[in-house]
Motif scaffolding. Structure first.
Motif, PDB file in Angstrom:
ATOM      1  N   LYS A  72       0.843  -1.210   0.000  1.00 44.54           N
ATOM      2  CA  LYS A  72       0.000   0.000   0.000  1.00 44.54           C
ATOM      3  C   LYS A  72       0.872   1.251   0.000  1.00 44.54           C
ATOM      4  O   LYS A  72       0.574   2.250  -0.670  1.00 44.54           O
ATOM      5  CB  LYS A  72      -0.927   0.003   1.209  1.00 44.54           C
ATOM      6  N   CYS A  75       2.222   1.797  -3.475  1.00 44.43           N
ATOM      7  CA  CYS A  75       1.193   2.398  -4.339  1.00 44.43           C
ATOM      8  C   CYS A  75       0.995   3.876  -4.019  1.00 44.43           C
ATOM      9  O   CYS A  75       0.730   4.687  -4.919  1.00 44.43           O
ATOM     10  CB  CYS A  75      -0.133   1.653  -4.181  1.00 44.43           C
ATOM     11  N   SER A  79       1.758   6.084  -7.662  1.00 44.49           N
ATOM     12  CA  SER A  79       0.387   5.673  -8.008  1.00 44.49           C
ATOM     13  C   SER A  79       0.231   5.294  -9.472  1.00 44.49           C
ATOM     14  O   SER A  79      -0.836   4.826  -9.878  1.00 44.49           O
ATOM     15  CB  SER A  79      -0.592   6.806  -7.669  1.00 44.49           C
ATOM     16  N   TYR A  84       2.665  -2.516  -8.924  1.00 43.70           N
ATOM     17  CA  TYR A  84       2.506  -2.402  -7.475  1.00 43.70           C
ATOM     18  C   TYR A  84       1.071  -2.780  -7.070  1.00 43.70           C
ATOM     19  O   TYR A  84       0.866  -3.478  -6.072  1.00 43.70           O
ATOM     20  CB  TYR A  84       2.813  -0.973  -7.015  1.00 43.70           C
ATOM     21  N   ARG A  85       0.106  -2.295  -7.843  1.00 46.79           N
ATOM     22  CA  ARG A  85      -1.291  -2.618  -7.541  1.00 46.79           C
ATOM     23  C   ARG A  85      -1.582  -4.105  -7.809  1.00 46.79           C
ATOM     24  O   ARG A  85      -2.353  -4.735  -7.089  1.00 46.79           O
ATOM     25  CB  ARG A  85      -2.217  -1.738  -8.365  1.00 46.79           C
ATOM     26  N   GLU A  86      -0.951  -4.632  -8.822  1.00 48.03           N
ATOM     27  CA  GLU A  86      -1.123  -6.061  -9.116  1.00 48.03           C
ATOM     28  C   GLU A  86      -0.626  -6.904  -7.939  1.00 48.03           C
ATOM     29  O   GLU A  86      -1.307  -7.836  -7.500  1.00 48.03           O
ATOM     30  CB  GLU A  86      -0.365  -6.426 -10.387  1.00 48.03           C
ATOM     31  N   LEU A  88      -0.243  -5.944  -4.856  1.00 48.76           N
ATOM     32  CA  LEU A  88      -1.117  -5.707  -3.706  1.00 48.76           C
ATOM     33  C   LEU A  88      -2.356  -6.602  -3.808  1.00 48.76           C
ATOM     34  O   LEU A  88      -2.803  -7.156  -2.798  1.00 48.76           O
ATOM     35  CB  LEU A  88      -1.512  -4.233  -3.640  1.00 48.76           C
ATOM     36  N   GLY A  89      -2.877  -6.759  -5.014  1.00 49.26           N
ATOM     37  CA  GLY A  89      -4.005  -7.671  -5.218  1.00 49.26           C
ATOM     38  C   GLY A  89      -3.654  -9.093  -4.850  1.00 49.26           C
ATOM     39  O   GLY A  89      -4.443  -9.800  -4.209  1.00 49.26           O
ATOM     40  N   ASP A 100     -11.049  -6.756  -1.987  1.00 46.54           N
ATOM     41  CA  ASP A 100     -10.000  -5.749  -2.205  1.00 46.54           C
ATOM     42  C   ASP A 100      -9.060  -6.171  -3.332  1.00 46.54           C
ATOM     43  O   ASP A 100      -8.544  -5.318  -4.068  1.00 46.54           O
ATOM     44  CB  ASP A 100      -9.206  -5.529  -0.919  1.00 46.54           C
ATOM     45  N   CYS A 104      -7.959  -3.953  -6.606  1.00 42.74           N
ATOM     46  CA  CYS A 104      -6.555  -3.719  -6.998  1.00 42.74           C
ATOM     47  C   CYS A 104      -6.311  -4.117  -8.454  1.00 42.74           C
ATOM     48  O   CYS A 104      -5.651  -3.390  -9.207  1.00 42.74           O
ATOM     49  CB  CYS A 104      -5.614  -4.496  -6.088  1.00 42.74           C
ATOM     50  N   GLU A 107      -7.811  -1.559 -10.780  1.00 43.29           N
ATOM     51  CA  GLU A 107      -6.968  -0.355 -10.855  1.00 43.29           C
ATOM     52  C   GLU A 107      -5.732  -0.611 -11.712  1.00 43.29           C
ATOM     53  O   GLU A 107      -5.332   0.242 -12.520  1.00 43.29           O
ATOM     54  CB  GLU A 107      -6.563   0.089  -9.444  1.00 43.29           C
ATOM     55  N   ALA A 108      -5.112  -1.767 -11.532  1.00 46.55           N
ATOM     56  CA  ALA A 108      -3.932  -2.109 -12.340  1.00 46.55           C
ATOM     57  C   ALA A 108      -4.297  -2.213 -13.813  1.00 46.55           C
ATOM     58  O   ALA A 108      -3.542  -1.772 -14.694  1.00 46.55           O
ATOM     59  CB  ALA A 108      -3.334  -3.422 -11.844  1.00 46.55           C
TER      60      ALA A 108
END
Length: 412
Positions: A72, A75, A79, A84-86, A88-89, A100, A104, A107-108
């Motif tokens: 987090k 990210c 941003s 990074y979002r991948e 986090l997922g 969540d 993520c 968003e990715a």
């Protein structure tokens, strides 16, 4: 000028060397040492890249809560980085948090719209959430770009199946089966679809193809047995149940079906042995009680048969009651308890007026009472009137009507 350049070069060289060292530790799976060095460096020079690597290392250590916290931060610092979002997922999935994780991956995907990998991961999160239609849409979009990838096609077939797109699911699963895909669910789900469509031969073939790849696999053995059982081919189901039970602890439902197959294969004593285990576990199963009563009936152990038929009546739902009373009436008749037999037949007729053959059995039972010929004549006539002259026992009923009339004439 040279002095102005040397500091950035040295800083770059330091971070490059540090990064290579961390990568080497991760490659060697020395995650504890990698985490220690990352924490030391983050305390001095925090960055999105270091938070990301810490998150990955914590995932490897199964510390998903710390991984989520670190990713987090990555990210938040950067941003615009999809990876990074991948990640986090992925960490959210490790915690069982598919809601969540899906956010993520979405968003990715917004940052990297053409990624089939991200679409696939989003679809997997939707599957975890049982959002079958959302998952199907993702795999459909993937299929439009890559229609030959077996990994994606397995899940595309599954989501088509879960969204009731059966023809498409069959086509996809058949293609995978033809490639001898080593995903067990290809064959199990294909058999399930064919069973739902009452296509016995195709379901049997699907299981058989799976067993060629996974010989003796319990899930395929029991699916093959259940396929035959569903289509009332009890003799064919029997060896598959037997092989499954020989290798596995069996659930009560498997034992019950196995016992029923033994009953229909004229192995009444073995059926009683197997069904008896089910009975010991629970006495409130009307199907078990019924078939135990029927097995005792075939073995001419009439008191036991009556006991289990009565127990079946007490525990049965209305759907089964008429047939149970029918069998109970027969057993009472064989014990020459005619009044009880008649009462059982009448109760069966009350529960299921369409069981017209019961009229014939009531008539023949009344004939056993020498003084009840008139009532027997009435039931024979009623049987022919309602069932018609094409009924199973019409010829016999007509003959008995004629003879009873003659006997009554001479008795007058």
């Amino acid at each position: 000028m040279f002095r102005k350049l040397i500091l950035p070069v040295l800083v770059f060289a330091f971070f490059s060397g540090f990064s290579q060292n961390i990568d080497q530790l991760m490659l060697n799976r020395d995650y504890e040492q990698a985490l220690q060095q990352l924490d030391e460096e983050l305390a001095k020079n925090p960055s999105a890249a270091l938070y990301f690597k810490k998150g990955v290392v914590c995932e490897k250590l199964m510390d998903f809560e710390t991984a989520v916290s670190s990713l987090k931060l990555a990210c938040r610092v950067d941003s615009a980085e999809a990876v990074y979002r991948e990640e986090l997922g992925e960490a959210c999935l490790g915690m069982g948090n598919s809601t969540d994780a899906a956010a993520c991956f979405r968003e990715a995907l917004n940052l990297k719209p053409g990624s089939l990998r991200l679409k696939g991961k989003l679809a997997q999160a939707y599957i975890n959430l049982k959002a079958w239609n959302d998952a199907y849409v993702c795999y459909q979009e993937i299929h439009e770009t890559d229609s030959i990838n077996p990994y994606f096609n397995r899940y595309f077939a599954y989501t088509a199946y879960r969204t009731n797109r059966m023809k498409q699911a069959v086509d996809l699963y058949e293609t995978l089966a033809a490639q001898q895909n080593r995903d067990l669910n290809v064959y199990l789900n294909l058999a399930a679809i064919y069973n739902k469509a009452e296509n016995k031969e195709a379901a049997v073939t699907a299981c058989a193809r799976g067993l060629l790849i996974f010989p003796g696999h319990p899930a395929l053995l029991v699916k093959q047995a259940e396929t035959y059982f569903q289509h009332k081919d009890y003799a064919a189901a029997l060896p598959f149940y037997a092989e499954y039970i020989a290798m596995n602890d069996s659930s009560r439902s498997v034992l019950k079906n196995y016992g029923i197959c033994l009953y229909f294969s004229q192995q009444e004593e073995d059926a009683l042995h197997v069904l008896g285990k089910c009975y010991q576990e629970t006495v409130n199963d009307p199907i078990v009680n019924f078939y135990m009563g029927a097995a005792y009936k075939k073995l001419k152990q009439f008191p036991e048969s009556v006991g289990f038929f009565k127990l079946a009546i007490e525990t049965a739902t209305p759907f089964y009651l008429a047939e149970i009373y029918h069998h109970l009436g027969q057993v009472y008749g064989w014990q020459r308890e005619y009044q009880l037999s008649i009462e059982a037949y009448r109760e069966a007729m009350r529960l299921d007026p369409e069981k017209l053959e019961l009229l014939f059995e009531i008539a023949t039972t009344y004939e056993e009472f020498d003084f009840q010929k008139t009532i027997a004549l009435h039931y024979y006539r009623d049987y022919l009137k309602q069932a018609g002259e094409q009924a199973r026992n019409a010829a016999y009923a007509l003959d008995r009507i004629k003879k009873i009339k003659e006997e009554l004439f001479f008795e007058e």
